[in-house]
Design a protein around this motif. Structure first.
Motif, PDB file in Angstrom:
ATOM      1  N   UNK A   1     -15.354 -11.335   9.482  1.00  0.00           N
ATOM      2  CA  UNK A   1     -14.484 -10.166   9.313  1.00  0.00           C
ATOM      3  C   UNK A   1     -14.377  -9.795   7.833  1.00  0.00           C
ATOM      4  N   UNK A   2     -14.593  -8.502   7.491  1.00  0.00           N
ATOM      5  CA  UNK A   2     -14.480  -8.083   6.087  1.00  0.00           C
ATOM      6  C   UNK A   2     -13.090  -8.372   5.517  1.00  0.00           C
ATOM      7  N   UNK A   3     -13.073  -8.780   4.274  1.00  0.00           N
ATOM      8  CA  UNK A   3     -11.802  -9.111   3.626  1.00  0.00           C
ATOM      9  C   UNK A   3     -10.838  -7.938   3.656  1.00  0.00           C
ATOM     10  N   UNK A   4     -11.355  -6.728   3.469  1.00  0.00           N
ATOM     11  CA  UNK A   4     -10.483  -5.547   3.442  1.00  0.00           C
ATOM     12  C   UNK A   4      -9.812  -5.292   4.784  1.00  0.00           C
ATOM     13  N   UNK A   5     -10.349  -5.877   5.857  1.00  0.00           N
ATOM     14  CA  UNK A   5      -9.764  -5.694   7.186  1.00  0.00           C
ATOM     15  C   UNK A   5      -9.010  -6.930   7.645  1.00  0.00           C
ATOM     16  N   UNK A   6      -8.678  -7.799   6.718  1.00  0.00           N
ATOM     17  CA  UNK A   6      -8.033  -9.068   7.079  1.00  0.00           C
ATOM     18  C   UNK A   6      -6.621  -8.875   7.598  1.00  0.00           C
ATOM     19  N   UNK A   7      -6.055  -7.682   7.420  1.00  0.00           N
ATOM     20  CA  UNK A   7      -4.680  -7.449   7.883  1.00  0.00           C
ATOM     21  C   UNK A   7      -4.516  -7.676   9.364  1.00  0.00           C
ATOM     22  N   UNK A   8      -5.522  -7.378  10.159  1.00  0.00           N
ATOM     23  CA  UNK A   8      -5.408  -7.555  11.605  1.00  0.00           C
ATOM     24  C   UNK A   8      -5.986  -8.849  12.108  1.00  0.00           C
ATOM     25  N   UNK A   9      -6.338  -9.730  11.177  1.00  0.00           N
ATOM     26  CA  UNK A   9      -7.023 -10.965  11.561  1.00  0.00           C
ATOM     27  C   UNK A   9      -6.123 -11.882  12.393  1.00  0.00           C
ATOM     28  N   UNK A  10      -4.901 -12.101  11.905  1.00  0.00           N
ATOM     29  CA  UNK A  10      -4.007 -13.055  12.564  1.00  0.00           C
ATOM     30  C   UNK A  10      -3.748 -12.651  14.013  1.00  0.00           C
ATOM     31  N   UNK A  11      -3.434 -11.368  14.219  1.00  0.00           N
ATOM     32  CA  UNK A  11      -3.143 -10.916  15.575  1.00  0.00           C
ATOM     33  C   UNK A  11      -4.366 -11.060  16.474  1.00  0.00           C
ATOM     34  N   UNK A  12      -5.539 -10.718  15.929  1.00  0.00           N
ATOM     35  CA  UNK A  12      -6.758 -10.811  16.731  1.00  0.00           C
ATOM     36  C   UNK A  12      -7.042 -12.255  17.141  1.00  0.00           C
TER      37      UNK A  12
ATOM     38  N   UNK B   1     -30.890  -2.339  -4.522  1.00  0.00           N
ATOM     39  CA  UNK B   1     -29.767  -2.896  -3.773  1.00  0.00           C
ATOM     40  C   UNK B   1     -29.075  -3.965  -4.615  1.00  0.00           C
ATOM     41  N   UNK B   2     -27.765  -4.150  -4.429  1.00  0.00           N
ATOM     42  CA  UNK B   2     -27.059  -5.177  -5.208  1.00  0.00           C
ATOM     43  C   UNK B   2     -27.528  -6.575  -4.815  1.00  0.00           C
ATOM     44  N   UNK B   3     -27.429  -7.536  -5.720  1.00  0.00           N
ATOM     45  CA  UNK B   3     -27.873  -8.906  -5.398  1.00  0.00           C
ATOM     46  C   UNK B   3     -27.145  -9.498  -4.195  1.00  0.00           C
ATOM     47  N   UNK B   4     -25.885  -9.054  -3.954  1.00  0.00           N
ATOM     48  CA  UNK B   4     -25.111  -9.585  -2.836  1.00  0.00           C
ATOM     49  C   UNK B   4     -25.736  -9.266  -1.482  1.00  0.00           C
ATOM     50  N   UNK B   5     -26.698  -8.343  -1.475  1.00  0.00           N
ATOM     51  CA  UNK B   5     -27.361  -8.008  -0.214  1.00  0.00           C
ATOM     52  C   UNK B   5     -28.016  -9.243   0.389  1.00  0.00           C
ATOM     53  N   UNK B   6     -28.471 -10.163  -0.463  1.00  0.00           N
ATOM     54  CA  UNK B   6     -29.100 -11.380   0.056  1.00  0.00           C
ATOM     55  C   UNK B   6     -28.115 -12.192   0.881  1.00  0.00           C
ATOM     56  N   UNK B   7     -26.820 -12.151   0.522  1.00  0.00           N
ATOM     57  CA  UNK B   7     -25.807 -12.872   1.302  1.00  0.00           C
ATOM     58  C   UNK B   7     -25.674 -12.244   2.680  1.00  0.00           C
ATOM     59  N   UNK B   8     -25.699 -10.913   2.731  1.00  0.00           N
ATOM     60  CA  UNK B   8     -25.615 -10.240   4.016  1.00  0.00           C
ATOM     61  C   UNK B   8     -26.780 -10.595   4.931  1.00  0.00           C
ATOM     62  N   UNK B   9     -27.984 -10.693   4.362  1.00  0.00           N
ATOM     63  CA  UNK B   9     -29.154 -11.040   5.170  1.00  0.00           C
ATOM     64  C   UNK B   9     -29.029 -12.444   5.747  1.00  0.00           C
ATOM     65  N   UNK B  10     -28.601 -13.385   4.903  1.00  0.00           N
ATOM     66  CA  UNK B  10     -28.465 -14.757   5.411  1.00  0.00           C
ATOM     67  C   UNK B  10     -27.274 -14.886   6.344  1.00  0.00           C
TER      68      UNK B  10
ATOM     69  N   UNK C   1     -15.375  -1.111   6.679  1.00  0.00           N
ATOM     70  CA  UNK C   1     -15.292  -1.967   5.479  1.00  0.00           C
ATOM     71  C   UNK C   1     -16.491  -2.909   5.332  1.00  0.00           C
ATOM     72  N   UNK C   2     -17.473  -2.777   6.213  1.00  0.00           N
ATOM     73  CA  UNK C   2     -18.666  -3.638   6.119  1.00  0.00           C
ATOM     74  C   UNK C   2     -19.391  -3.341   4.805  1.00  0.00           C
ATOM     75  N   UNK C   3     -19.605  -4.393   3.987  1.00  0.00           N
ATOM     76  CA  UNK C   3     -20.272  -4.254   2.697  1.00  0.00           C
ATOM     77  C   UNK C   3     -21.551  -5.063   2.635  1.00  0.00           C
ATOM     78  N   UNK C   4     -22.205  -5.103   1.470  1.00  0.00           N
ATOM     79  CA  UNK C   4     -23.510  -5.772   1.349  1.00  0.00           C
ATOM     80  C   UNK C   4     -23.512  -7.234   1.763  1.00  0.00           C
ATOM     81  N   UNK C   5     -22.357  -7.934   1.659  1.00  0.00           N
ATOM     82  CA  UNK C   5     -22.343  -9.351   1.997  1.00  0.00           C
ATOM     83  C   UNK C   5     -22.147  -9.589   3.491  1.00  0.00           C
TER      84      UNK C   5
END
Length: 999
Positions: free
Chosen positions: A313-324, A640-649, A265-269
């Protein structure tokens, strides 16, 4: 192809680990440890030039030597880094055309934009560009950035034409038509000139290097370390290096503990997006990447990268966040060891706290510290705050040339020319600390002060160079004969005026060439400014800035073939833009401290990392698709989408989070606006609160930062009550000063006792006081000329007198264009009213003076007009061009001018006026509006009763001031709370009034 890939996690010092692995000999392949003689055969590629310098030092440190033969260490580059030097890249580099520089390309784009404007005159954008010389320059800079994006990502500019087929709004179609400049005209011109764009040439060099290595398969070891391969050509080069027999690629901070679900689920941000995309393009899995040999023994805190991974943690994988998180409570606590979260009130306080943290690091010998931030305002504040301790810090971004003394002087020179020689801009230039014009600094400051008083505060809005000397001579003549001239001017002696005249001659000579406006080359126009600059200041006073200015001039000379000629205004705007953009790097700085941008911080590993400015819209910045193409267009063009800059930072944040000691800072307010902490700070705090994990909130740093701006005890400023000795107090006042004494005694103290006079502001337009003086003088002359009977052509005569009075001031636009026409409207109204007022009139006494003495004190006055009537009584008239006192104010004695005049008439105090009683008080308001004037009599008033009452009250008041305990209070009875006094700053009214309200 088998690729040799390695990884260094964020909690390991990257460059020392790389150095140890190389010297140990088990890297990049199963090689024996290299001898010192072997090392020069090695090649190491790093992302930035700063990393190159740091690795060179790392080899000396790890090897324990003062000097040694080093590997060939070169920068490979990343998104914003200027990389392989042209002579470095490949044997067949001479096949490549040279690169056009950024400045040259912008000059070329300006010419192409001009040509487009001529070709498409009916376009709205074309009309806007034609109407503003600065538009083409701003558009050229913006287009240049867009071309860099296309070249870096190797997208085809020709695909822009495909967007015309889309169903677009009219304005978008117009923009795409404008973009034909970079789609067609710019490539054509570069081809004709046999040049390449800088990013395009860089990509060619990287691909040439990749081809050379693939063909030669060199046996000498070659390592590429720390790059994420965000540039397509760089990614290709990395792949070739990883496949060489003695080649290897070392990745920075690949997350190999993240669950497979999260990885998918890792995305540009996300900070891992660049590495994920790189591995996927090579058809490699995370498992194919090996830990760099030997790093397990030097890991500082493996829990820290795990915690950073959970923060991201990617938002789409937040289901396992609490347990982790709850399973990893202990890991969170270990990860927070050495991490501080510090929230500050504003940028000022944040800079103070960061400066304290950096300064504290210097207390430990050998300890290093760095501020990592994308916020340039915060960085500048920290630089300034550290000077408190005499610490000069290295700012990797340098200082914008315009912020250096010589750069700011050149900017002031440009602003003066662009403003049409405006007086405000001349003031900035004349008073600049470096502006000596060949004099010693002390004499230059003194002469500048005299010129300021004589020429800048008299209603003049422009001061061209050729008029300065004549204007100064004229100002001297007027000051010597005008009793109302500024006291500071009247006190000047012959030597002072001679000094000012010599300085004005030097100023005029230095600035003379700026008046030229014919078309010339960029370098020709710049040469005029530089010639003026050299006559204004000593360039050696700011050598680093002088070198940078010389570099710009050289670049302007080189750019002449792209923009052959232009007007002075365009060249000045172009030059001003590069003053703001060109950095100056200063050689002197503390060796253990640094301020780093996000790119510069990569692979650098100080002992203390302060990540500052962690607010939304700063770190990370808001994604911006740019003004030219929107998100769908970017996608269709393969960008590349503009959100890529968020991933870099985000990756930069995660890497910095692995330092031994980490301080995260942010402000609740930025530039007087509420600010929100960075999303990563909010996530971290949520994790800590959910798991009830304690953390250091930096309270001591926050307290120390506040202490710089706080004072011990209550130091409120109280209302001043000056009590000068009685013999220093004034023994005479005019009637108009009586109201000042009653309403604002402190003003009388400042003017009459301290001998102060408020200065008009620089460039002040002719003020309302001058308008009143002109109209008063005109009417007084008319009354003196015709004290009994009006002339036959009264209106014509009044206009002629007005013309004589107004003539010396008609050069002022306000006087000629506004006040004179209003005066012409006043004339017929005034003459009509005057015919009525002169019924029953014996004689008018105009502008007559009076003096009345009592108890060793003299009350003086000058009446606008005293009408002696056939009834034997007097009527007092006061002309007003501004606000008229109300009847209530007159009766209460708060506006005692006419009542005191009546008392003085009765006591025979007016020269040439027989003692008579007054039975009428009249204000004549003269505005020139609709209506042009207004008669305002004070009715229901026993004039002489009030006149004597007010005179006695005044005498009582003056006897009170003969008591040394009676002070001069500021703003005792101001008409309105918001009214200002010219001495409010001296009495510190804003401070003590706030203090009183608080109490």
């Amino acid at each position: 192809m088998t690729l040799r890939l390695f990884n260094i996690p964020p909690d390991v010092a990257f460059l020392p680990a790389l150095t140890r692995a190389i010297l140990a000999g088990n890297f990049p392949a199963d090689l024996p440890p290299p001898t010192l003689a072997d090392l020069p055969r090695w090649t190491i590629l790093l992302p930035t030039r700063r990393a190159v310098r740091s690795l060179q030092q790392s080899f000396l440190t790890v090897a324990g030597r003062d000097a040694m033969l080093l590997p060939r260490i070169r920068p490979i580059g990343d998104v914003e880094e200027d990389l392989l030097a042209p002579g470095d890249a490949a044997p067949d580099d001479d096949l490549l055309a040279p690169a056009i520089t950024a400045l040259e390309r912008e000059a070329l784009l300006i010419r192409l934009i001009d040509e487009w404007v001529v070709a498409y005159p009916d376009e709205r954008l074309s009309r806007e560009i034609a109407g503003s010389p600065s538009q083409a320059i701003a558009l050229a800079e913006s287009l240049s950035e867009l071309v860099d994006t296309f070249e870096t990502e190797e997208a085809d500019l020709q695909k822009l034409s495909d967007l015309f087929a889309a169903d677009l709004a009219e304005h978008r179609t117009s923009i795409l038509g404008f973009l034909a400049i970079i789609r067609e005209r710019l490539p054509e011109e570069l081809t004709r000139l046999r040049l390449l764009g800088p990013m395009e040439r860089r990509s060619h060099l990287l691909r040439l290097e990749a081809k050379r290595l693939a063909d030669l398969q060199p046996e000498s070891p070659i390592i590429a370390a720390g790059s994420t391969g965000s540039i397509p050509a760089a990614a290709e080069l990395l792949k070739v290096i990883a496949g060489l027999p003695n080649g290897a690629v070392v990745l920075p901070g690949l997350d190999q503990t993240m669950s497979e679900e999260s990885w998918q689920h890792v995305g540009p941000q996300h900070p891992q997006f660049g590495l994920k995309r790189l591995l996927e393009s090579w058809h490699q899995a995370r498992e194919d990447v090996l830990p760099l040999p030997g790093i397990e023994t030097v890991r500082r805190n493996p829990s820290r990268p795990w915690l950073a991974s959970e923060i991201m943690r990617p938002t789409a994988a937040a289901g396992g966040w609490r347990d982790a998180l709850f399973a990893g409570r202990a890991e969170i606590a270990r990860g927070m060891d050495g991490v501080s979260l510090v929230e500050l009130a504003d940028h000022h306080q944040e800079a103070q706290a960061i400066a304290i943290i950096l300064r504290e690091a210097l207390e430990t010998p050998g300890k290093t510290a760095a501020l990592v931030t994308p916020d340039r305002d915060l960085a500048r504040r920290v630089v300034s705050a550290l000077k408190r301790w005499g610490v000069e810090i290295d700012d990797s971004a340098g200082v914008a040339l315009i912020r250096r003394p010589l750069g700011s002087l050149l900017s002031a020179l440009i602003d003066y020319r662009l403003s049409g020689f405006a007086i405000h801009e001349f003031a900035k230039l004349l008073h600049h600390p470096l502006a000596t014009f060949g004099q010693t600094p002390e004499l230059a400051r003194k002469a500048a002060g005299i010129i300021d008083l004589a020429l800048m505060r008299s209603g003049r809005d422009q001061l061209p160079p050729e008029t300065m000397v004549e204007a100064l001579v004229k100002a001297r003549r007027e000051a010597e004969k005008d009793s109302h001239a500024l006291m500071a001017l009247r006190r000047l002696g012959e030597a002072d005026w001679a000094l000012a005249r010599d300085h004005a001659l030097a100023v005029s000579a230095a600035l003379a060439t700026l008046a030229e406006n014919e078309e010339a080359t960029l370098a020709g126009h710049a040469g005029r400014f530089i010639a003026a600059l050299e006559r204004i200041a000593d360039k050696d006073s700011d050598a680093p800035a002088a070198d940078a200015i010389d570099l710009i001039v050289q670049s302007f000379t080189a750019a002449e073939r792209f923009l052959p000629a232009c007007g002075m205004e365009r060249a000045a705007l172009f030059l001003a833009g590069w003053l703001r953009r060109l950095p100056v790097r200063l050689p002197l700085h503390h060796p253990r401290l640094a301020i780093l941008g996000l790119l510069e911080a990569r692979l650098i590993d100080p002992d203390v990392v302060v990540m500052g400015g962690l607010t939304e819209a700063s770190w990370p910045a808001q994604p911006d698709p740019g003004p030219w193409i929107n998100r769908p267009m970017r996608e269709s063009l393969g960008l590349t989408p503009p959100e890529r800059s968020i991933g870099l930072t985000a990756h930069d944040f995660a890497q910095g989070f692995g330092a031994p000691q980490v301080v995260l800072t942010w402000s609740k307010r930025v530039k007087d606006q509420p600010a929100v902490a960075s999303r990563w700070i909010l996530r971290l705090k949520m994790i800590l609160e959910a798991t009830t994990t304690a953390f250091d909130d930096g309270a001591h740093w926050r307290r120390w930062a506040r202490s710089f701006d706080s004072a011990e005890g209550d130091r409120r400023v109280v209302m001043p009550r000056p009590r000068p000795p009685v013999d220093a107090r004034p023994r005479n006042l005019s009637i108009t000063q009586v109201e000042k004494l009653m309403r604002d005694p402190y003003r009388i103290y400042a003017e009459k006792i301290l001998g102060l006079q408020p200065l008009p502001p620089i460039g002040a337009a002719a003020d309302l006081g001058l308008r009143g003086n002109l109209i008063h003088e005109t009417l007084n002359r008319f009354s003196v000329a015709y004290p009994t009977i009006l002339p036959l052509l009264a209106e014509d005569e009044l206009i002629q007198i007005g013309s004589d009075v107004f003539a010396p001031h008609m050069a002022d636009a306000d006087v000629a264009g506004f006040w004179w026409p209003r005066f012409l409207r006043i004339v017929p109204w005034f003459i009509a009213e005057e015919r009525q007022l002169r019924r029953g009139l014996l004689r008018i006494h105009a502008e007559v003076g009076a003096a009345h003495q009592f108890d060793g004190f003299t009350l003086t006055g000058r009446a606008d007009r005293i009408d002696i009537l056939t009834s034997g009584k007097a009527r007092l008239i006061d002309y007003k061009t501004g606000r008229i006192p109300t009847g209530a104010q007159v009766k209460a004695g708060l506006a005692p001018q006419l009542t005191l005049e009546a008392a003085l008439v009765a006591h025979g105090a007016f020269r040439g006026v027989e003692p008579v009683e007054t039975d009428a008080l009249l204000y004549i308001k003269l505005s020139g509006g609709a209506p042009p004037g207004l008669l305002v009599p004070i009715n229901d008033l026993e004039v002489m009763e009030k006149a004597e009452e007010h005179l006695e009250k005044f005498k009582t008041l003056m006897r009170a001031y003969d008591d040394v305990t009676h002070g001069y209070l500021p703003r005792a009875a101001m008409e309105k709370e918001q009214d200002t006094s010219p001495f409010d700053h001296l009495s510190r009214w804003r401070e003590w009034s706030i203090a009183e309200d608080a109490s």
